[in-house]
Write an enzyme that holds these catalytic residues in place. Structure first.
Site, PDB file in Angstrom:
ATOM      1  N   ASP A   8      69.137  65.215  21.089  1.00 21.80           N
ATOM      2  CA  ASP A   8      67.725  65.273  21.411  1.00 21.80           C
ATOM      3  C   ASP A   8      66.989  64.718  20.174  1.00 21.80           C
ATOM      4  OD1 ASP A   8      65.318  66.314  22.718  1.00 21.80           O
ATOM      5  OD2 ASP A   8      65.319  67.768  21.092  1.00 21.80           O
ATOM      6  N   ASP A  10      63.012  65.045  19.272  1.00 21.62           N
ATOM      7  CA  ASP A  10      61.981  65.921  18.714  1.00 21.62           C
ATOM      8  C   ASP A  10      62.539  67.334  18.514  1.00 21.62           C
ATOM      9  OD1 ASP A  10      60.164  63.829  18.842  1.00 21.62           O
ATOM     10  OD2 ASP A  10      59.490  64.352  20.846  1.00 21.62           O
TER      11      ASP A  10
HETATM   12  P1  B16 Z   1      56.170  61.958  25.088  1.00 26.71           P
HETATM   13  P2  B16 Z   1      62.590  65.646  23.026  1.00 26.71           P
HETATM   14  C1  B16 Z   1      60.110  65.826  24.017  1.00 26.71           C
HETATM   15  O1  B16 Z   1      61.043  65.187  23.185  1.00 26.71           O
HETATM   16  C2  B16 Z   1      59.228  66.788  23.234  1.00 26.71           C
HETATM   17  O2  B16 Z   1      60.012  67.874  22.766  1.00 26.71           O
HETATM   18  C3  B16 Z   1      58.148  67.321  24.147  1.00 26.71           C
HETATM   19  O3  B16 Z   1      57.297  68.198  23.427  1.00 26.71           O
HETATM   20  C4  B16 Z   1      57.337  66.150  24.713  1.00 26.71           C
HETATM   21  O4  B16 Z   1      56.360  66.626  25.625  1.00 26.71           O
HETATM   22  C5  B16 Z   1      58.299  65.213  25.442  1.00 26.71           C
HETATM   23  O5  B16 Z   1      59.305  64.770  24.542  1.00 26.71           O
HETATM   24  C6  B16 Z   1      57.590  64.001  26.000  1.00 26.71           C
HETATM   25  O6  B16 Z   1      57.132  63.230  24.942  1.00 26.71           O
HETATM   26  O7  B16 Z   1      54.817  62.447  25.436  1.00 26.71           O
HETATM   27  O8  B16 Z   1      56.280  61.298  23.741  1.00 26.71           O
HETATM   28  O9  B16 Z   1      56.774  61.095  26.194  1.00 26.71           O
HETATM   29  O10 B16 Z   1      62.558  66.989  22.391  1.00 26.71           O
HETATM   30  O11 B16 Z   1      63.209  65.630  24.411  1.00 26.71           O
HETATM   31  O12 B16 Z   1      63.145  64.570  22.111  1.00 26.71           O
HETATM   32 MG    MG Z   2      63.521  68.608  21.429  1.00 29.14          MG
END
Ligand code: B16
Ligand code: MG
Length: 217
Positions: A8, A10
């Site tokens: 993953d 974030d």
């Molecule tokens: P975006 P991950 C996720 O990333 C985040 O944890 C989450 O908080 C966010 O809403 C989601 O990506 C979508 O992100 O708005 O940049 O498309 O943890 O799956 O790497």
């Molecule tokens: Mg994450």
């Protein structure tokens, strides 16, 4: 036998939660909605549109699909602008060391992120060379806790789920890994990722030595 790792982004490779928070908070303030760190934590790992719904539910409000999409785009502009400040210094402690170690030991590595901004984040971190496959919010339509993003990564790596370990910081991410038949490593507190096969409080403790010892690879 473990042959691949799916990460993953974030909350595992880098910490963007604070930047997401600032953008959602600004949008919520403008709308006169309540938004705090507790609500922000619920957005970990879930898609942008699902995040809007969580914020609306928290405020017992509803909006048309069109209005939701407009707000999501507004929040995204704020978030993307904040990514300009991200540099190759912004890995979570331990993350870059683990990625380097996996490269030197010849493991296959994929990204499995819900973010549609993953490519931009990897570019800011200068992390592209660590990944053989990039799975992001544009790769599949069903988001975590569905296993699709990790199945996509395993397929592109030419590996079976049982040959891969998924690293995740979100409850929904561990659920997705389990649903797909992957081994899982949770990064964060027990209350959030205690259902993973192996858990560390932070990436700093998640060394290849520790992981290999647990999965007896
Ligand atoms: P975006 P991950 C996720 O990333 C985040 O944890 C989450 O908080 C966010 O809403 C989601 O990506 C979508 O992100 O708005 O940049 O498309 O943890 O799956 O790497
Ligand atoms: Mg994450």
């Amino acid at each position: 036998m473990i042959k691949g790792f799916i990460f993953d982004l974030d909350g595992v490779i880098t910490d963007t939660a604070a930047s997401h928070y600032t953008a959602w908070k600004k949008m919520s303030d403008e709308m006169g909605w309540d938004f705090d760190h507790k609500v922000n934590d619920k957005l970990r790992g879930i898609s942008r549109m699902d995040s809007i719904q969580v914020i609306l539910d928290h405020n017992t409000t509803s909006l048309s699909e069109e209005a939701k999409a407009e707000l999501a785009a507004k929040k995204n502009d704020l978030y993307v602008a904040s990514l300009e400040n991200m540099t190759s210094e912004d890995y979570l402690p331990g993350a870059k060391e683990l990625l380097i170690h996996l490269r030197t030991e010849g493991f296959s590595v994929a990204l499995g992120s819900a973010s549609k901004n993953a490519i931009k984040v990897l570019k800011q971190l200068n992390a592209n060379a660590f990944f053989d496959v990039i799975g992001d919010g544009n790769s599949v339509s069903k988001s975590k806790p569905e296993p699709d993003i990790f199945l996509y990564g395993a397929e592109k790596l030419n590996l079976q789920p049982a040959e891969c370990i998924v690293f995740e910081d979100a409850e929904s991410g561990i659920d997705a890994a389990k649903a797909g038949g992957f081994y899982s490593v949770g990064i964060g507190p027990k209350e959030r990722v205690g259902h993973a096969d192996l858990r560390f409080d932070s990436m700093a403790e998640a060394t290849l030595f520790e992981v290999k010892a647990h999965f007896k690879n």
